[in-house]
Design a protein around this motif. Structure first.
Motif, PDB file in Angstrom:
ATOM      1  N   LEU A  37       0.970  -1.175   0.062  1.00 60.76           N
ATOM      2  CA  LEU A  37       0.109  -0.191  -0.012  1.00 60.76           C
ATOM      3  C   LEU A  37       0.830   1.224   0.085  1.00 60.76           C
ATOM      4  CD1 LEU A  37      -2.916   1.554   0.409  1.00 60.76           C
ATOM      5  CD2 LEU A  37      -2.349   1.281   2.833  1.00 60.76           C
ATOM      6  N   LEU A  38       0.686   2.200  -1.231  1.00 64.17           N
ATOM      7  CA  LEU A  38       1.296   3.423  -0.944  1.00 64.17           C
ATOM      8  C   LEU A  38       0.378   4.421  -0.396  1.00 64.17           C
ATOM      9  CD1 LEU A  38       2.699   3.644  -4.656  1.00 64.17           C
ATOM     10  CD2 LEU A  38       3.740   2.772  -2.592  1.00 64.17           C
ATOM     11  N   LEU A  39       1.016   5.015   0.785  1.00 70.64           N
ATOM     12  CA  LEU A  39      -0.008   5.577   1.815  1.00 70.64           C
ATOM     13  C   LEU A  39       0.510   6.860   1.868  1.00 70.64           C
ATOM     14  CD1 LEU A  39      -2.275   5.439   3.875  1.00 70.64           C
ATOM     15  CD2 LEU A  39      -0.523   4.675   5.488  1.00 70.64           C
ATOM     16  N   ASP A  40      -0.426   8.018   1.822  1.00 66.25           N
ATOM     17  CA  ASP A  40      -0.087   9.378   2.157  1.00 66.25           C
ATOM     18  C   ASP A  40      -0.440   9.666   3.746  1.00 66.25           C
ATOM     19  OD1 ASP A  40       0.340  12.012   2.101  1.00 66.25           O
ATOM     20  OD2 ASP A  40      -1.643  12.561   1.276  1.00 66.25           O
ATOM     21  N   ILE A  41       0.390  10.398   4.293  1.00 68.87           N
ATOM     22  CA  ILE A  41       0.212  10.467   5.582  1.00 68.87           C
ATOM     23  C   ILE A  41      -0.831  11.439   6.234  1.00 68.87           C
ATOM     24  CG2 ILE A  41       1.169  11.829   7.920  1.00 68.87           C
ATOM     25  CD1 ILE A  41       1.947   8.652   7.656  1.00 68.87           C
ATOM     26  N   ARG A  42      -0.921  12.806   5.297  1.00 64.38           N
ATOM     27  CA  ARG A  42      -1.782  13.568   5.514  1.00 64.38           C
ATOM     28  C   ARG A  42      -2.891  13.739   4.813  1.00 64.38           C
ATOM     29  NH1 ARG A  42       2.800  18.520   6.978  1.00 64.38           N
ATOM     30  NH2 ARG A  42       3.607  17.460   8.923  1.00 64.38           N
ATOM     31  N   MET A  43      -4.010  13.118   5.048  1.00 69.42           N
ATOM     32  CA  MET A  43      -5.110  13.026   4.499  1.00 69.42           C
ATOM     33  C   MET A  43      -6.256  13.545   5.384  1.00 69.42           C
ATOM     34  SD  MET A  43      -5.061   9.379   2.597  1.00 69.42           S
ATOM     35  CE  MET A  43      -4.895   8.276   3.939  1.00 69.42           C
ATOM     36  N   PRO A  44      -7.392  14.078   4.763  1.00 71.95           N
ATOM     37  CA  PRO A  44      -8.637  14.365   5.622  1.00 71.95           C
ATOM     38  C   PRO A  44      -9.156  13.388   6.191  1.00 71.95           C
ATOM     39  CG  PRO A  44      -9.087  14.573   3.471  1.00 71.95           C
ATOM     40  CD  PRO A  44      -7.648  14.361   3.381  1.00 71.95           C
ATOM     41  N   GLY A  45      -9.909  13.613   6.961  1.00 67.27           N
ATOM     42  CA  GLY A  45     -10.637  12.266   7.911  1.00 67.27           C
ATOM     43  C   GLY A  45      -9.939  11.408   8.533  1.00 67.27           C
ATOM     44  N   MET A  46      -9.587  10.201   8.218  1.00 68.76           N
ATOM     45  CA  MET A  46      -8.881   9.320   8.670  1.00 68.76           C
ATOM     46  C   MET A  46      -7.604   9.314   8.108  1.00 68.76           C
ATOM     47  SD  MET A  46      -9.643   5.260   8.628  1.00 68.76           S
ATOM     48  CE  MET A  46      -8.669   4.127  10.085  1.00 68.76           C
ATOM     49  N   ASP A  47      -6.598  10.026   8.561  1.00 68.03           N
ATOM     50  CA  ASP A  47      -5.332  10.261   7.893  1.00 68.03           C
ATOM     51  C   ASP A  47      -4.309   8.744   8.162  1.00 68.03           C
ATOM     52  OD1 ASP A  47      -4.066   9.868  10.776  1.00 68.03           O
ATOM     53  OD2 ASP A  47      -3.653  11.638  11.033  1.00 68.03           O
ATOM     54  N   GLY A  48      -3.023   9.135   7.675  1.00 68.22           N
ATOM     55  CA  GLY A  48      -2.301   7.875   7.217  1.00 68.22           C
ATOM     56  C   GLY A  48      -2.008   7.272   8.509  1.00 68.22           C
ATOM     57  N   LEU A  49      -1.645   8.041   9.769  1.00 67.15           N
ATOM     58  CA  LEU A  49      -1.290   7.102  10.788  1.00 67.15           C
ATOM     59  C   LEU A  49      -2.216   6.500  11.406  1.00 67.15           C
ATOM     60  CD1 LEU A  49       0.922  10.052  12.666  1.00 67.15           C
ATOM     61  CD2 LEU A  49       1.824   7.980  11.641  1.00 67.15           C
ATOM     62  N   ALA A  50      -3.496   6.960  11.289  1.00 66.32           N
ATOM     63  CA  ALA A  50      -4.760   6.343  11.817  1.00 66.32           C
ATOM     64  C   ALA A  50      -4.881   5.000  10.988  1.00 66.32           C
ATOM     65  CB  ALA A  50      -6.039   7.029  11.903  1.00 66.32           C
ATOM     66  N   THR A  51      -4.610   5.224   9.866  1.00 64.42           N
ATOM     67  CA  THR A  51      -4.895   3.824   9.144  1.00 64.42           C
ATOM     68  C   THR A  51      -3.753   2.928   9.048  1.00 64.42           C
ATOM     69  OG1 THR A  51      -5.520   5.642   6.963  1.00 64.42           O
ATOM     70  CG2 THR A  51      -4.969   3.236   6.507  1.00 64.42           C
ATOM     71  N   LEU A  52      -2.493   3.303   9.552  1.00 65.51           N
ATOM     72  CA  LEU A  52      -1.542   2.469   9.743  1.00 65.51           C
ATOM     73  C   LEU A  52      -1.852   1.650  11.155  1.00 65.51           C
ATOM     74  CD1 LEU A  52       1.647   4.479   9.054  1.00 65.51           C
ATOM     75  CD2 LEU A  52       1.362   2.439   8.025  1.00 65.51           C
ATOM     76  N   ARG A  53      -2.311   2.463  12.284  1.00 66.04           N
ATOM     77  CA  ARG A  53      -2.789   1.631  13.102  1.00 66.04           C
ATOM     78  C   ARG A  53      -3.958   0.668  13.132  1.00 66.04           C
ATOM     79  NH1 ARG A  53      -2.105   7.409  15.377  1.00 66.04           N
ATOM     80  NH2 ARG A  53       0.140   7.499  16.112  1.00 66.04           N
ATOM     81  N   ALA A  54      -4.667   1.291  12.273  1.00 66.48           N
ATOM     82  CA  ALA A  54      -5.869   0.122  11.924  1.00 66.48           C
ATOM     83  C   ALA A  54      -5.559  -1.095  11.374  1.00 66.48           C
ATOM     84  CB  ALA A  54      -6.943   0.923  11.074  1.00 66.48           C
ATOM     85  N   ILE A  55      -4.556  -0.939  10.398  1.00 71.27           N
ATOM     86  CA  ILE A  55      -3.931  -2.016   9.725  1.00 71.27           C
ATOM     87  C   ILE A  55      -3.284  -2.965  10.642  1.00 71.27           C
ATOM     88  CG2 ILE A  55      -2.281  -2.688   7.970  1.00 71.27           C
ATOM     89  CD1 ILE A  55      -2.862  -0.173   6.447  1.00 71.27           C
ATOM     90  N   ALA A  56      -2.477  -2.287  11.534  1.00 65.86           N
ATOM     91  CA  ALA A  56      -1.625  -3.322  12.537  1.00 65.86           C
ATOM     92  C   ALA A  56      -2.709  -4.123  13.322  1.00 65.86           C
ATOM     93  CB  ALA A  56      -0.762  -2.468  13.231  1.00 65.86           C
ATOM     94  N   GLU A  57      -3.741  -3.415  13.732  1.00 65.48           N
ATOM     95  CA  GLU A  57      -4.684  -3.971  14.597  1.00 65.48           C
ATOM     96  C   GLU A  57      -5.576  -5.152  13.942  1.00 65.48           C
ATOM     97  OE1 GLU A  57      -6.926  -0.968  16.304  1.00 65.48           O
ATOM     98  OE2 GLU A  57      -5.164  -0.368  17.326  1.00 65.48           O
ATOM     99  N   ASP A  58      -5.467  -5.095  12.629  1.00 62.96           N
ATOM    100  CA  ASP A  58      -6.255  -6.142  11.806  1.00 62.96           C
ATOM    101  C   ASP A  58      -5.560  -7.307  11.198  1.00 62.96           C
ATOM    102  OD1 ASP A  58      -8.055  -7.624  10.273  1.00 62.96           O
ATOM    103  OD2 ASP A  58      -9.067  -5.857   9.278  1.00 62.96           O
ATOM    104  N   PRO A  59      -5.816  -8.579  11.861  1.00 58.02           N
ATOM    105  CA  PRO A  59      -4.818  -9.559  11.505  1.00 58.02           C
ATOM    106  C   PRO A  59      -4.994 -10.098  10.071  1.00 58.02           C
ATOM    107  CG  PRO A  59      -6.023 -10.486  13.481  1.00 58.02           C
ATOM    108  CD  PRO A  59      -6.468  -8.977  13.114  1.00 58.02           C
ATOM    109  N   GLU A  60      -5.881  -9.665   9.386  1.00 54.13           N
ATOM    110  CA  GLU A  60      -6.249  -9.989   7.896  1.00 54.13           C
ATOM    111  C   GLU A  60      -5.504  -8.932   7.052  1.00 54.13           C
ATOM    112  OE1 GLU A  60     -10.293 -10.141   7.037  1.00 54.13           O
ATOM    113  OE2 GLU A  60     -10.716 -12.029   8.163  1.00 54.13           O
ATOM    114  N   LEU A  61      -5.123  -7.784   7.444  1.00 51.95           N
ATOM    115  CA  LEU A  61      -4.384  -6.957   6.842  1.00 51.95           C
ATOM    116  C   LEU A  61      -2.880  -6.730   6.980  1.00 51.95           C
ATOM    117  CD1 LEU A  61      -6.809  -3.900   6.812  1.00 51.95           C
ATOM    118  CD2 LEU A  61      -6.938  -5.768   5.345  1.00 51.95           C
ATOM    119  N   ARG A  62      -2.303  -7.224   8.017  1.00 49.22           N
ATOM    120  CA  ARG A  62      -1.018  -7.215   8.614  1.00 49.22           C
ATOM    121  C   ARG A  62       0.140  -7.361   7.250  1.00 49.22           C
ATOM    122  NH1 ARG A  62      -1.667  -9.692  14.506  1.00 49.22           N
ATOM    123  NH2 ARG A  62      -2.883  -7.921  15.461  1.00 49.22           N
ATOM    124  N   GLY A  63      -0.468  -8.533   6.484  1.00 46.69           N
ATOM    125  CA  GLY A  63       0.599  -9.039   5.534  1.00 46.69           C
ATOM    126  C   GLY A  63       0.949  -8.061   4.545  1.00 46.69           C
TER     127      GLY A  63
END
Length: 235
Positions: A70-96
């Motif tokens: 995933l190519l991810l921008d950090i500064r996005m409106p709403g759910m930004d890149g850091l929040a997205t990274l944390r959500a991915i880390a917490e989801d076993p199905e997405l950690r790969g």
């Protein structure tokens, strides 16, 4: 073109074709998404499976397409890149999925936070096309993309916060601690081997053992652990 907040899927590989590196894009700027998609789609062995304009749409896209990178921008409106990274880390199905942060900033306070949250590397939006393509290939292969220049600056930023305990650091041998410190300089196994006049296989063995002991998911997290523990290689 993808509307803000929406996700757009990609095509499937042709029957019998070699497996492509499947890449998703998350950036709130349509022109950036369009440029990255055009770059990836013309690169042999790569496929853009979709794009999203914010973090929530990126998570939806990832669950549907399961990209390699995933190519991810950090500064996005709403759910930004850091929040997205944390959500991915917490989801076993997405950690790969490996995450490359695409940013307009060479380094800032977001960089270390992104590393802690699970990013495998960073690349600037104004990088040359071959650098962007190489970033995808490097992280898809399981390596971290941390240039020595960015790593030095991140170490400087973290140095102002002081060190802290790292679970498992006391189990490392002196040689393993040395290798972790060298990894934190952003150098590859081959470059470390050249500095120390040893074989790349020897470096790889010590680094691998250190990763197991520290339960590091990849070299990027090993860099985080080295910074937190205050491990530094000779100048």
């Amino acid at each position: 073109m993808t509307a803000p907040g929406s996700a757009q899927g990609g095509r499937a590989d042709a029957p019998g074709a070699a497996k492509s590196v499947r890449v998703a894009i998350a950036d709130d700027q349509a022109v950036v998404r369009m440029g990255l998609r055009a770059l990836l789609d013309r690169e042999p062995g790569m496929e853009c499976v979709g794009e999203a304009a914010d973090g929530a749409a990126a998570l939806t896209l990832m669950r549907r397409t399961r990209p390699d990178v995933l190519l991810l921008d950090i500064r996005m409106p709403g759910m930004d890149g850091l929040a997205t990274l944390r959500a991915i880390a917490e989801d076993p199905e997405l950690r790969g999925t490996k995450i490359v942060v695409v940013t307009t900033f060479a380094v800032d306070e977001y960089v270390f936070a992104a590393l802690q949250a699970g990013a495998s590397g960073f690349v600037l939006k104004d990088s040359a096309p071959d650098e962007l393509v190489n970033a995808v290939r490097v992280v898809a292969a399981g390596d971290a993309l941390l240039s020595p220049a960015i790593t030095r600056k991140v170490i400087g930023l973290f140095g102002r916060h002081g060190t802290e305990p790292v679970e498992g650091i006391e189990t490392l041998t002196p040689r393993e601690r040395e290798m972790v410190a060298w990894v934190a300089t952003g150098r590859s196994n081959e470059e470390i081997a050249k500095e120390l006049v040893i074989s790349p296989d020897t470096v790889r063995t010590h680094v691998s053992r250190a990763m197991v002991k520290l339960r590091a998911r990849d070299r990027a997290q090993l860099v985080v652990f080295a910074m937190r523990a205050g491990l530094t290689a000779p100048p």
